[in-house]
Motif scaffolding. Structure first.
Motif, PDB file in Angstrom:
ATOM      1  N   LEU A  24      -4.739  -4.635 117.038  1.00 53.97           N
ATOM      2  CA  LEU A  24      -5.343  -4.522 118.364  1.00 53.97           C
ATOM      3  C   LEU A  24      -4.245  -4.472 119.414  1.00 53.97           C
ATOM      4  CD1 LEU A  24      -8.181  -7.186 118.110  1.00 53.97           C
ATOM      5  CD2 LEU A  24      -8.448  -4.720 118.069  1.00 53.97           C
ATOM      6  N   GLN A  25      -4.481  -3.701 120.448  1.00 53.33           N
ATOM      7  CA  GLN A  25      -3.535  -3.623 121.548  1.00 53.33           C
ATOM      8  C   GLN A  25      -3.852  -4.699 122.572  1.00 53.33           C
ATOM      9  OE1 GLN A  25      -0.959  -1.487 121.376  1.00 53.33           O
ATOM     10  NE2 GLN A  25      -1.806  -0.906 119.396  1.00 53.33           N
ATOM     11  N   GLY A  26      -2.984  -5.675 122.723  1.00 49.46           N
ATOM     12  CA  GLY A  26      -3.172  -6.722 123.719  1.00 49.46           C
ATOM     13  C   GLY A  26      -4.321  -7.649 123.388  1.00 49.46           C
ATOM     14  N   LYS A  27      -4.708  -8.467 124.369  1.00 47.55           N
ATOM     15  CA  LYS A  27      -5.818  -9.396 124.177  1.00 47.55           C
ATOM     16  C   LYS A  27      -7.124  -8.624 124.115  1.00 47.55           C
ATOM     17  CE  LYS A  27      -3.716 -13.379 126.328  1.00 47.55           C
ATOM     18  NZ  LYS A  27      -3.816 -14.413 127.351  1.00 47.55           N
ATOM     19  N   SER A  28      -7.976  -9.027 123.187  1.00 40.35           N
ATOM     20  CA  SER A  28      -9.277  -8.373 123.034  1.00 40.35           C
ATOM     21  C   SER A  28     -10.345  -9.420 122.826  1.00 40.35           C
ATOM     22  CB  SER A  28      -9.279  -7.419 121.839  1.00 40.35           C
ATOM     23  OG  SER A  28      -8.443  -6.321 122.080  1.00 40.35           O
ATOM     24  N   SER A  29     -11.516  -9.133 123.393  1.00 41.60           N
ATOM     25  CA  SER A  29     -12.673  -9.993 123.149  1.00 41.60           C
ATOM     26  C   SER A  29     -13.401  -9.475 121.922  1.00 41.60           C
ATOM     27  CB  SER A  29     -13.609  -9.975 124.360  1.00 41.60           C
ATOM     28  OG  SER A  29     -14.196  -8.696 124.501  1.00 41.60           O
ATOM     29  N   VAL A  30     -14.318 -10.269 121.417  1.00 45.79           N
ATOM     30  CA  VAL A  30     -15.146  -9.838 120.288  1.00 45.79           C
ATOM     31  C   VAL A  30     -15.921  -8.585 120.677  1.00 45.79           C
ATOM     32  CG1 VAL A  30     -17.174 -10.477 118.926  1.00 45.79           C
ATOM     33  CG2 VAL A  30     -15.283 -12.077 119.171  1.00 45.79           C
ATOM     34  N   LYS A  31     -16.431  -8.545 121.906  1.00 50.13           N
ATOM     35  CA  LYS A  31     -17.180  -7.366 122.363  1.00 50.13           C
ATOM     36  C   LYS A  31     -16.312  -6.111 122.300  1.00 50.13           C
ATOM     37  CE  LYS A  31     -19.881  -5.562 126.170  1.00 50.13           C
ATOM     38  NZ  LYS A  31     -20.461  -5.811 127.490  1.00 50.13           N
ATOM     39  N   GLU A  32     -15.060  -6.211 122.742  1.00 58.11           N
ATOM     40  CA  GLU A  32     -14.154  -5.057 122.704  1.00 58.11           C
ATOM     41  C   GLU A  32     -13.854  -4.647 121.267  1.00 58.11           C
ATOM     42  OE1 GLU A  32     -11.725  -5.869 126.854  1.00 58.11           O
ATOM     43  OE2 GLU A  32     -11.165  -6.987 125.045  1.00 58.11           O
ATOM     44  N   LEU A  33     -13.695  -5.617 120.373  1.00 54.51           N
ATOM     45  CA  LEU A  33     -13.474  -5.290 118.963  1.00 54.51           C
ATOM     46  C   LEU A  33     -14.683  -4.558 118.390  1.00 54.51           C
ATOM     47  CD1 LEU A  33     -11.896  -5.385 116.302  1.00 54.51           C
ATOM     48  CD2 LEU A  33     -12.933  -7.634 115.897  1.00 54.51           C
ATOM     49  N   GLU A  49     -27.650  -5.447 115.283  1.00 52.00           N
ATOM     50  CA  GLU A  49     -27.264  -6.825 115.539  1.00 52.00           C
ATOM     51  C   GLU A  49     -26.577  -7.397 114.310  1.00 52.00           C
ATOM     52  OE1 GLU A  49     -29.674 -10.794 116.667  1.00 52.00           O
ATOM     53  OE2 GLU A  49     -30.308  -8.953 117.661  1.00 52.00           O
ATOM     54  N   TYR A  50     -25.452  -8.036 114.526  1.00 49.89           N
ATOM     55  CA  TYR A  50     -24.767  -8.723 113.443  1.00 49.89           C
ATOM     56  C   TYR A  50     -23.940  -9.852 114.034  1.00 49.89           C
ATOM     57  CZ  TYR A  50     -21.334  -5.140 114.792  1.00 49.89           C
ATOM     58  OH  TYR A  50     -20.511  -4.301 115.490  1.00 49.89           O
ATOM     59  N   ALA A  51     -23.690 -10.842 113.227  1.00 46.73           N
ATOM     60  CA  ALA A  51     -22.931 -12.009 113.673  1.00 46.73           C
ATOM     61  C   ALA A  51     -21.440 -11.767 113.470  1.00 46.73           C
ATOM     62  CB  ALA A  51     -23.376 -13.243 112.900  1.00 46.73           C
ATOM     63  N   ILE A  52     -20.664 -12.438 114.295  1.00 42.93           N
ATOM     64  CA  ILE A  52     -19.209 -12.387 114.183  1.00 42.93           C
ATOM     65  C   ILE A  52     -18.708 -13.817 114.018  1.00 42.93           C
ATOM     66  CG2 ILE A  52     -17.037 -11.824 115.346  1.00 42.93           C
ATOM     67  CD1 ILE A  52     -18.539  -9.316 114.725  1.00 42.93           C
ATOM     68  N   ALA A  53     -17.851 -14.012 113.035  1.00 38.06           N
ATOM     69  CA  ALA A  53     -17.184 -15.303 112.869  1.00 38.06           C
ATOM     70  C   ALA A  53     -15.681 -15.064 112.957  1.00 38.06           C
ATOM     71  CB  ALA A  53     -17.541 -15.929 111.530  1.00 38.06           C
ATOM     72  N   ASN A  60     -19.230 -15.917 120.201  1.00 35.77           N
ATOM     73  CA  ASN A  60     -19.986 -14.961 121.010  1.00 35.77           C
ATOM     74  C   ASN A  60     -19.086 -13.799 121.418  1.00 35.77           C
ATOM     75  OD1 ASN A  60     -18.422 -15.808 123.210  1.00 35.77           O
ATOM     76  ND2 ASN A  60     -19.953 -17.291 123.877  1.00 35.77           N
ATOM     77  N   ASP A  61     -19.665 -12.838 122.118  1.00 33.34           N
ATOM     78  CA  ASP A  61     -18.943 -11.621 122.486  1.00 33.34           C
ATOM     79  C   ASP A  61     -17.769 -11.869 123.433  1.00 33.34           C
ATOM     80  OD1 ASP A  61     -20.513 -10.026 120.908  1.00 33.34           O
ATOM     81  OD2 ASP A  61     -21.653  -9.124 122.544  1.00 33.34           O
ATOM     82  N   GLU A  62     -17.778 -12.959 124.174  1.00 39.04           N
ATOM     83  CA  GLU A  62     -16.715 -13.236 125.139  1.00 39.04           C
ATOM     84  C   GLU A  62     -15.494 -13.909 124.500  1.00 39.04           C
ATOM     85  OE1 GLU A  62     -20.042 -14.148 125.908  1.00 39.04           O
ATOM     86  OE2 GLU A  62     -20.213 -12.176 126.826  1.00 39.04           O
ATOM     87  N   PHE A  63     -15.614 -14.346 123.276  1.00 39.47           N
ATOM     88  CA  PHE A  63     -14.521 -15.034 122.592  1.00 39.47           C
ATOM     89  C   PHE A  63     -13.294 -14.128 122.518  1.00 39.47           C
ATOM     90  CE2 PHE A  63     -12.064 -16.368 118.913  1.00 39.47           C
ATOM     91  CZ  PHE A  63     -12.038 -17.746 119.057  1.00 39.47           C
ATOM     92  N   LEU A  64     -12.119 -14.662 122.863  1.00 37.70           N
ATOM     93  CA  LEU A  64     -10.881 -13.882 122.805  1.00 37.70           C
ATOM     94  C   LEU A  64     -10.212 -14.040 121.446  1.00 37.70           C
ATOM     95  CD1 LEU A  64      -9.334 -14.505 126.320  1.00 37.70           C
ATOM     96  CD2 LEU A  64     -10.526 -12.471 125.502  1.00 37.70           C
ATOM     97  N   ILE A  65      -9.919 -12.909 120.834  1.00 39.72           N
ATOM     98  CA  ILE A  65      -9.287 -12.866 119.520  1.00 39.72           C
ATOM     99  C   ILE A  65      -7.781 -13.023 119.699  1.00 39.72           C
ATOM    100  CG2 ILE A  65      -8.902 -11.412 117.491  1.00 39.72           C
ATOM    101  CD1 ILE A  65     -11.600 -10.040 118.247  1.00 39.72           C
ATOM    102  N   LYS A  66      -7.172 -13.793 118.805  1.00 37.60           N
ATOM    103  CA  LYS A  66      -5.733 -14.032 118.874  1.00 37.60           C
ATOM    104  C   LYS A  66      -5.031 -13.414 117.650  1.00 37.60           C
ATOM    105  CE  LYS A  66      -6.603 -18.523 119.186  1.00 37.60           C
ATOM    106  NZ  LYS A  66      -8.023 -18.388 119.205  1.00 37.60           N
TER     107      LYS A  66
END
Length: 80
Positions: A24-33, A49-53, A60-66
């Motif tokens: 991923l380029q830079g910081k991304s949220s779950v929604k962006e992924l 609809e599907y869940a993300i862990a 949730n969609d706002e969670f930032l992926i590291k």
């Protein structure tokens, strides 16, 4: 930023993989992924609809992926 994406159930069939190493380029949220994956794998649009862990915790969609995170794509499960 490098992450691992795991696909489960029907999502494995839709993308043809059960595991991807993804950059991923830079910081991304779950929604962006999710949006990025739908562009790359248009068949994912068939699942509305599907869940993300992330690292084995539902997020949730706002969670930032590291960097180094493990993201699981979990489709709805039906049973009887």
């Amino acid at each position: 930023m490098n992450i691992t994406v795991l696909f489960f159930g029907i999502t494995t069939d839709l993308v043809g993989e059960s595991l991807l190493h993804y950059n991923l380029q830079g910081k991304s949220s779950v929604k962006e992924l999710k949006e990025t994956l739908k562009l790359k794998y248009s068949t994912l649009k068939n699942i509305h609809e599907y869940a993300i862990a992330v690292n084995e915790e539902y997020v949730n969609d706002e969670f930032l992926i590291k960097d180094g995170d493990i993201v699981a794509i979990i489709p709805p499960v039906s049973g009887g």
